[in-house]
Design an enzyme around this catalytic site. Sequence first.
Site, mmCIF file in Angstrom:
data_model
loop_
_atom_site.group_PDB
_atom_site.id
_atom_site.type_symbol
_atom_site.label_atom_id
_atom_site.label_comp_id
_atom_site.label_asym_id
_atom_site.label_seq_id
_atom_site.Cartn_x
_atom_site.Cartn_y
_atom_site.Cartn_z
ATOM 1 N N ASP A 310 0.816 -1.223 0.045
ATOM 2 C CA ASP A 310 -0.144 0.129 0.062
ATOM 3 C C ASP A 310 1.105 1.244 0.101
ATOM 4 O O ASP A 310 2.129 1.134 0.065
ATOM 5 C CB ASP A 310 -0.803 -0.013 1.252
ATOM 6 C CG ASP A 310 -2.294 0.586 0.900
ATOM 7 O OD1 ASP A 310 -2.191 1.799 0.066
ATOM 8 O OD2 ASP A 310 -3.122 0.441 1.718
ATOM 9 N N GLU A 528 -9.858 6.941 4.632
ATOM 10 C CA GLU A 528 -8.742 6.624 5.497
ATOM 11 C C GLU A 528 -8.628 7.458 6.773
ATOM 12 O O GLU A 528 -9.597 7.538 7.423
ATOM 13 C CB GLU A 528 -7.613 6.646 4.361
ATOM 14 C CG GLU A 528 -7.719 5.754 3.288
ATOM 15 C CD GLU A 528 -6.634 5.641 2.220
ATOM 16 O OE1 GLU A 528 -5.861 4.606 2.481
ATOM 17 O OE2 GLU A 528 -6.547 6.503 1.474
#
Length: 766
Positions: A310, A528
């Site tokens: 990621d 997020e």
Amino acid sequence: MVSLAVAGLMMGCSSAQGDEASAKVERIPEVEELLAQMTVEEKVGQMAQLTVDVLTVGEDAFSTTEPLRLDEEMTRKALVEYGVGSVLNTAGNRARTLEEWHTIISQLQDVAMNESRLGIPVLYGVDAIHGTTYTAGATFFPQQIGQAASWNRELVRRGGEVTAYETRASGIPWNFSPVLDMGRDPRFPRMWETFGEDVYLASQLGIEIVKGYEGDDNDVSDPTRVAACLKHYLGYGTPLSGKDRTPALIPEIELRERHLPAFEAAIEAGAHTIMVNSGLINGVPVHASYQMLTELLKDELGFTGLVVTDWNDINNLHNRDRVAKDAKEAVKMAINAGIDMSMIPYSLDFCDYLVELVNDGEVPMARIDDAVRRILNTKHKLGLFETPVTHYEDYPLFGSEAFTDDAHKMAQESMTLLKNEDQVLPLPKDARILVTGPNANSMRALNGGWSYTWQGNNIDDFTADYSTILDAITAKVGANRVVFREGVRYDNAASYWVDEAYDIAGAVRAAASVDYIVLALGENTYTEKPGDLHDLTLSENQLALAQALARTRKPMILVLNQGRPRIIRSIEPLMKGVINAYLPGNYGGLAVADVLFGDVNPSGKLPFTYPLYANSLVTYDHKPSEHQARMSGVYDYESDFAIQYAFGHGLSYTTFEYSNLSLSNTELGKDGKIDVSVTVTNTGELEGKEVVQLYTSDMYASITPDVRRLRAFDKINLKPGEEKTLTFSLTPADISFINEGNSRVTESGEFEVHVAELSAKFNYTE
């Protein structure tokens, strides 16, 4: 098998098991021929992934100047000198037109294939998580949590098919989706990206969306398919604090029972790529865990595809997690652990460090070859060597009415009617209605994050032709019957979270002239870390608006437009009706109005347990000791399973009756199966859809069993008076569990089957 408990002792190490994983990877002749010609530098370049902002003209590597165009010098440095193999993201953090996407990707492929020594195409990836997120005019479906609420396998697969088609129309072959993290903690800001809290539901829908993206045969060379990317392997969704990218404490028994099955099912369904958990489990960053990435994923599960990090997560091993003394050691740890491609995303230092590590013998060439083989295999299977970029003119169905109908239908089936006191719904179309609340006239709130921009905050630039909840209600009943007072609004300039009591008094005054109040509350967009919160309770201003309106004594319908279940305990009793709309996308306003006025009979079911208290976040598949009824008298403790609404709950405008639950046998053997049949009858006056849910309970086991577990479901449509008999099959594997030794077993004993209020028992014997 090596226990996860010792994973911390194995960060960045390698063994013969790594060779075992490499041996499973397919040897494609064209790829092997390329590998044999490649230098160390060219191989390492293939393992690097840059964000496209680095390659475009802008003030710095973090920005893009409009109009969008490549920085030719930087592009040649990255793709020719360094041989960078992958690019991701959208430039300037905004959606692009089909024409812009085609131009920029064609130029990247032209440089990579015509100016580099070996002519290897770039693998372009993007987060297309509820439609083709970063393409203007694309078809947006509900976010995954809303798709899960539909409990409709066919619609989930269809959403994947449409998204794959429109992503390929954008020239992009790789989709960073689906999210297979478990949505078991409502505090987690990415809960709305999941398929909810249940292992079986997430696994089943994960299979469907992978097949939607990749096709039944996983032939991703098909120009209407994309390579799926399962994320975020493993255990990302349940950090101890509930906040994004913070540490998790998850025993191996829990990892294997709750978190691994959805990934295992999607791998068996043929998914080509996987993205890694950004966080830590039991103190070990997953990006540095050889046990998690190589032994478990590649050896045990037999995953032969591409493993990508990621965002910036190799650097985080040094900068944030402090397990690597410098950036170079972080690269060594991650690559030796089993990472194949680094989402860098800005600096080329990764390439320099990795070349040095290989030349110094710190990273084996066998590990590099394995990673590059996986990357090149993916490119080959996608057909990029033959067709490096698809052309939007070959995709006439992009944004078509057929696709938008699919998205509208998904939004309709996701609507979950949680409360309908005195059958207040559906509303009459000749009623006068006050529409109020911060989410009532917001396309941003309907879509949520990952919508045209990362945070979904510039959505108004792209959604003028879609209907908010207010627009859709007005279209149903006429402008002369609708009064709109926002009451509370989001302060977008101050924070994603801040709302303000804009005009509560005005909303109360407006209620005097109406018959009903539709109150749209919930959350503004977030994605997020910006979605981290300190309090799960709905905001004070929104609660105050609801309480003030309740004093008017007008019947109130609460529409919840939110990515996770915010606590509504203080206002829920004031509501006659409650609809959970989740994040339904561009057609969510229409779907809400369809249900409010009875043009659609709601059929959604909760894919999570809706909490009643912020300190009581328990899932439906809890242990018996987590549900101890309150006792009167001296010991009046609060240990009961106190929830607002149950997992799987959802009302309809018709009624369904369950009968004739029967088992084909009351004894199940090691190699046998039991057929469970039940009859469902529509006893109401309207046609409707019902989700038939089958649960089992293990009465006694060597470890404390869950109270119940979902084992099967089906969604059926019944006309008034119609009945259907459904049959589900249970095998020993269906009632298995992870035991104290971290092995999956089915133990002899008594089990109970539950369908609605019906139950029956059987015995399992070896």
